[in-house]
Write an enzyme that holds these catalytic residues in place. Sequence first.
Site, mmCIF file in Angstrom:
data_model
loop_
_atom_site.group_PDB
_atom_site.id
_atom_site.type_symbol
_atom_site.label_atom_id
_atom_site.label_comp_id
_atom_site.label_asym_id
_atom_site.label_seq_id
_atom_site.Cartn_x
_atom_site.Cartn_y
_atom_site.Cartn_z
ATOM 1 N N LYS A 172 0.838 -1.208 0.000
ATOM 2 C CA LYS A 172 0.000 0.000 0.000
ATOM 3 C C LYS A 172 0.871 1.255 0.000
ATOM 4 O O LYS A 172 0.609 2.203 -0.746
ATOM 5 C CB LYS A 172 -0.935 0.007 1.224
ATOM 6 C CG LYS A 172 -2.099 -0.959 1.084
ATOM 7 C CD LYS A 172 -2.841 -1.176 2.397
ATOM 8 C CE LYS A 172 -3.880 -2.283 2.224
ATOM 9 N NZ LYS A 172 -4.498 -2.720 3.478
ATOM 10 N N GLN A 213 -5.154 -1.401 9.545
ATOM 11 C CA GLN A 213 -5.164 -2.749 8.974
ATOM 12 C C GLN A 213 -5.883 -3.719 9.911
ATOM 13 O O GLN A 213 -5.602 -3.781 11.104
ATOM 14 C CB GLN A 213 -3.713 -3.207 8.727
ATOM 15 C CG GLN A 213 -3.559 -4.535 8.029
ATOM 16 C CD GLN A 213 -3.986 -4.526 6.563
ATOM 17 O OE1 GLN A 213 -3.989 -3.492 5.906
ATOM 18 N NE2 GLN A 213 -4.355 -5.682 6.055
ATOM 19 N N ASP A 244 -11.616 3.072 4.108
ATOM 20 C CA ASP A 244 -12.124 1.695 4.110
ATOM 21 C C ASP A 244 -13.651 1.662 4.102
ATOM 22 O O ASP A 244 -14.238 0.587 3.959
ATOM 23 C CB ASP A 244 -11.671 0.979 5.389
ATOM 24 C CG ASP A 244 -10.428 0.145 5.175
ATOM 25 O OD1 ASP A 244 -10.247 -0.364 4.057
ATOM 26 O OD2 ASP A 244 -9.663 0.002 6.138
HETATM 27 N N1 GUN Z 1 -7.371 -6.446 5.875
HETATM 28 C C1 GUN Z 1 -7.569 -7.104 4.686
HETATM 29 N N2 GUN Z 1 -8.141 -6.283 3.787
HETATM 30 C C2 GUN Z 1 -8.301 -5.097 4.402
HETATM 31 C C3 GUN Z 1 -8.848 -3.851 3.967
HETATM 32 O O1 GUN Z 1 -9.316 -3.666 2.830
HETATM 33 N N3 GUN Z 1 -8.839 -2.862 4.906
HETATM 34 C C4 GUN Z 1 -8.378 -3.049 6.173
HETATM 35 N N4 GUN Z 1 -8.434 -2.035 7.016
HETATM 36 N N5 GUN Z 1 -7.865 -4.183 6.597
HETATM 37 C C5 GUN Z 1 -7.833 -5.203 5.710
#
Ligand code: GUN
Length: 297
Positions: A54, A98, A121
């Site tokens: 990311k 995350q 998100d």
């Molecule tokens: N863990 C796996 N995919 C995601 C996501 O799209 N956002 C977040 N915050 N955690 C994740």
Amino acid sequence: MAADVIDGKAFAAGLRARIAKAVPAFEAATGRVPGLAVVLVGDDAASQVYVGAKGKATVAAGMKSFEYRLPADAAQDELLALVARLNADPTVDGILVQLPLPKGFDEKRVIAAIDPDKDVDGITPTNAGRLVLGADALVSCTPLGCLMMLRDLLGDLSGLDAVIVGRSILFGKPMAQLLLQANCTVTMAHSRTRDLPAVLRRADIVIAAIGQPEYIRGDWLKAGAVVLDGGINRLPPAPGKAKGRIVGDVAFDEALPHVRAITPVPGGVGATTIACLLRNTLVAAHRRAGLADPEGF
Ligand code: GUN
């Protein structure tokens, strides 16, 4: 007719290129570039890989990346204080904590502490509510990527039967809302659904988000269905191998002769998620700066 294997990587590359092109106009208007903060608590290996990817993608798009790591035994208050700091920081447009958080953290409380206007998100109660109400929500990245790919492939989705298998807050639930807004007839199936094959056999669109390797078999699918597989599952290692293969929730080889189009795993749905995260950061930055949403996203 041969099935179309949807190239998620190419789709994501196109989206990332359009985002990178839009960043200079934002910078010209505001004097800064959009910023995305990612918070990782603990040292889960897979999460570390995602978070690293990311950060790299954010910088490659010309945006600012902020990365914060806390130990698994950090106090909940320490995490809440960090979220509060990021909420108050004008150079941060997007905040992603995350998930899952390590044991002992109150995930719902942490999520609710994120400023909804920075919630890239789309999981705060405010954004979940906005999505249901059809207001301008930030929407979870994986379902957003799925909707974009479906529109790219099928155009108007009105009247199509869509079956979503899985009801997570990051995928199944927001996916259902997006497809409903696109005028699909939406069925949400899950681990307690009776006779899943019968439910799936009427689906023009299948969204798989259950986290069970190759659970959905080819003969459960309607001829000509479009299948988006959000599963990322590692099989046990074959003899003599250290690691097993990564597969989706759908038995891909079995499904191929039945479907009109299907995403592979890897290289399908998962490939689009980070591009959508950058898209959400760009959109959040525009809204926070009082600018109209960037065009073409
Ligand atoms: N863990 C796996 N995919 C995601 C996501 O799209 N956002 C977040 N915050 N955690 C994740």
